[in-house]
Design a protein around this motif. Structure first.
Motif, PDB file in Angstrom:
ATOM      1  N   VAL A 182       0.843  -1.204   0.000  1.00 28.65           N
ATOM      2  CA  VAL A 182       0.000   0.000   0.000  1.00 28.65           C
ATOM      3  C   VAL A 182       0.875   1.249   0.000  1.00 28.65           C
ATOM      4  O   VAL A 182       0.611   2.212  -0.737  1.00 28.65           O
ATOM      5  N   ALA A 183       1.930   1.246   0.819  1.00 23.27           N
ATOM      6  CA  ALA A 183       2.839   2.394   0.870  1.00 23.27           C
ATOM      7  C   ALA A 183       3.501   2.633  -0.485  1.00 23.27           C
ATOM      8  O   ALA A 183       3.631   3.780  -0.932  1.00 23.27           O
ATOM      9  N   ARG A 184       3.926   1.560  -1.135  1.00 21.69           N
ATOM     10  CA  ARG A 184       4.540   1.698  -2.462  1.00 21.69           C
ATOM     11  C   ARG A 184       3.545   2.284  -3.458  1.00 21.69           C
ATOM     12  O   ARG A 184       3.894   3.139  -4.281  1.00 21.69           O
ATOM     13  N   ALA A 185       2.286   1.841  -3.395  1.00 17.52           N
ATOM     14  CA  ALA A 185       1.273   2.357  -4.309  1.00 17.52           C
ATOM     15  C   ALA A 185       0.970   3.832  -4.058  1.00 17.52           C
ATOM     16  O   ALA A 185       0.630   4.575  -4.983  1.00 17.52           O
ATOM     17  N   LEU A 186       1.106   4.268  -2.802  1.00 14.80           N
ATOM     18  CA  LEU A 186       0.787   5.653  -2.443  1.00 14.80           C
ATOM     19  C   LEU A 186       1.926   6.625  -2.713  1.00 14.80           C
ATOM     20  O   LEU A 186       1.722   7.841  -2.645  1.00 14.80           O
ATOM     21  N   ALA A 187       3.106   6.129  -3.014  1.00 12.11           N
ATOM     22  CA  ALA A 187       4.305   6.963  -3.050  1.00 12.11           C
ATOM     23  C   ALA A 187       4.147   8.201  -3.921  1.00 12.11           C
ATOM     24  O   ALA A 187       4.564   9.302  -3.541  1.00 12.11           O
ATOM     25  N   LEU A 188       3.556   8.060  -5.091  1.00 10.35           N
ATOM     26  CA  LEU A 188       3.447   9.170  -6.038  1.00 10.35           C
ATOM     27  C   LEU A 188       2.122   9.908  -5.938  1.00 10.35           C
ATOM     28  O   LEU A 188       1.794  10.704  -6.817  1.00 10.35           O
ATOM     29  N   ARG A 189       1.367   9.646  -4.888  1.00 10.68           N
ATOM     30  CA  ARG A 189       0.054  10.253  -4.681  1.00 10.68           C
ATOM     31  C   ARG A 189      -0.830  10.065  -5.921  1.00 10.68           C
ATOM     32  O   ARG A 189      -1.264  11.024  -6.561  1.00 10.68           O
TER      33      ARG A 189
END
Length: 370
Positions: A182-189
């Motif tokens: 989830v954190a990786r998916a959120l990285a680029l907003r």
């Protein structure tokens, strides 16, 4: 190889408005080849076969269906991981199926994916900080101390200890690994996140934590989700609208409340009858609809309505005619059903053999190129 004119149903176009994503007549076929030196295409897997969908900004669209219905393939088409055979996918009005490599790279800043298996989607030989920081490196947005700071902020945001930045995935539990994803998916907003069975590999108690995390993040960042799952209770909890897939096509879509209280397609009715019910008294009195037969092969899908070999309401018309995917009499405009004989309110589907038997003529095809 050109797609034949009857490769998919002639659906109505996706509804206009503030749709963030519009899927219009999307077809995805995987060629099957035979031969040793000169490989010849002998058939195709009809993974997705004429799908229309619209996803509004800030909403969650749930997609349900049996294994092999094409849910994950459709998800990968929406994210640009699979090129489509035909059709269009519009993201904020831009057709992503025609983007150049540079345009596709920019598009992927706005669209990310959370994968099903938190054990297989993370490289076990790389540290968590590097995995979460990859989007910053790929797009040249941060490096060094700045990248580390952003990664640790993301870890804290999803409920992980930022001090565990240098640990390997094997040092985390299944739920923690999914939080890393989830954190990786959120990285680029991103604007859109496609969640492909994000909790199916987790324990029930951990599922609730991850689902609530996703809902909190959606409220905080205004995210749009396409949420794929087998658990119908989970889909009902997270989704604003739900689409039901069967053998590469959408057979019904509606607002979650409408679909769960009054499904119109016989397949959707049978599928929802298997959903778990929290109330013991209601669960005891609920009728379970058991479908006969197996899902037909996507290599050789049935003619007409693809559900007719298993449908308790099937008639000759279902064999010959592909039902239009439109609102039925008495339904809201956004409640669409692809069925000649939709289920009426209060109607009970008989437990009997389907009216039309299917004869399989599937060839023996050993190799699939995907």
């Amino acid at each position: 190889m050109k797609v034949p004119p009857d490769a998919g149903p002639q659906h109505a176009p996706a509804p206009p408005g503030d749709a963030l994503v519009a899927v219009e007549g999307v077809v995805k076929h995987f060629p099957i080849r035979q031969g040793v030196v000169f490989k010849k295409e002998v058939a195709r897997v009809h993974a997705v076969d004429g799908v229309d969908l619209a996803v509004g900004a800030g909403e969650t669209l749930g997609i349900v269906g049996e294994s092999g219905s094409g849910k994950s393939t459709l998800a990968r088409c929406i994210t640009g991981l699979h090129p489509v055979t035909s059709g269009r996918i519009l993201f904020e009005g831009t057709d992503i199926t025609r983007l150049s490599k540079a345009g596709l790279k920019a598009f992927r800043r706005d669209v990310q994916m959370i994968f099903q298996d938190p054990y297989g989607s993370l490289n076990p030989r790389r540290r968590v900080g590097s995995i979460i920081g990859d989007p910053f490196a790929v797009h040249g947005l941060a490096s060094g101390a700045e990248r580390k700071r952003r990664v640790q902020e993301l870890m804290e945001l999803v409920g992980l200890n930022p001090e565990h930045y240098n640990r390997f995935p094997a040092e985390f539990s299944g739920g923690q690994r999914q939080r890393i994803g989830v954190a990786r998916a959120l990285a680029l907003r991103p604007r859109l996140i496609v969640c492909d069975e994000p909790v199916s590999a987790l324990d029930v108690s951990i599922q609730a934590q991850v689902i609530n995390l996703l809902k909190d993040l959606q409220a905080e960042f205004g995210l749009t989700y396409v949420f794929i799952a087998h658990d119908l209770s989970v889909v009902r909890y997270v989704s604003d609208r739900v689409a039901v897939m069967y053998l590469g096509r959408i057979v019904e879509s509606a607002r979650a409340a409408d679909l769960y209280t009054r499904p119109r397609h016989p397949y959707a009715t049978a599928l929802l009858s298997a959903a778990s019910i929290a109330d013991p008294d209601a669960a005891e009195s609920a009728e379970r609809i058991v479908l006969t037969g197996d899902v037909p092969s996507p290599v050789n899908p049935p003619s007409g309505c693809r559900f007719h070999p298993r449908c308790p309401k099937a008639a000759d018309r279902c064999v010959d005619e592909d039902p239009p995917y439109v609102p039925r009499l008495g339904d809201p405009r956004d409640h669409r059903t692809a069925c000649h004989f939709p289920v009426e309110e209060g109607e009970r589907l008989a437990h009997r053999e389907p009216a039309i038997a299917q004869v399989s003529t599937e060839p023996e095809l050993p190799e699939v190129d995907t």
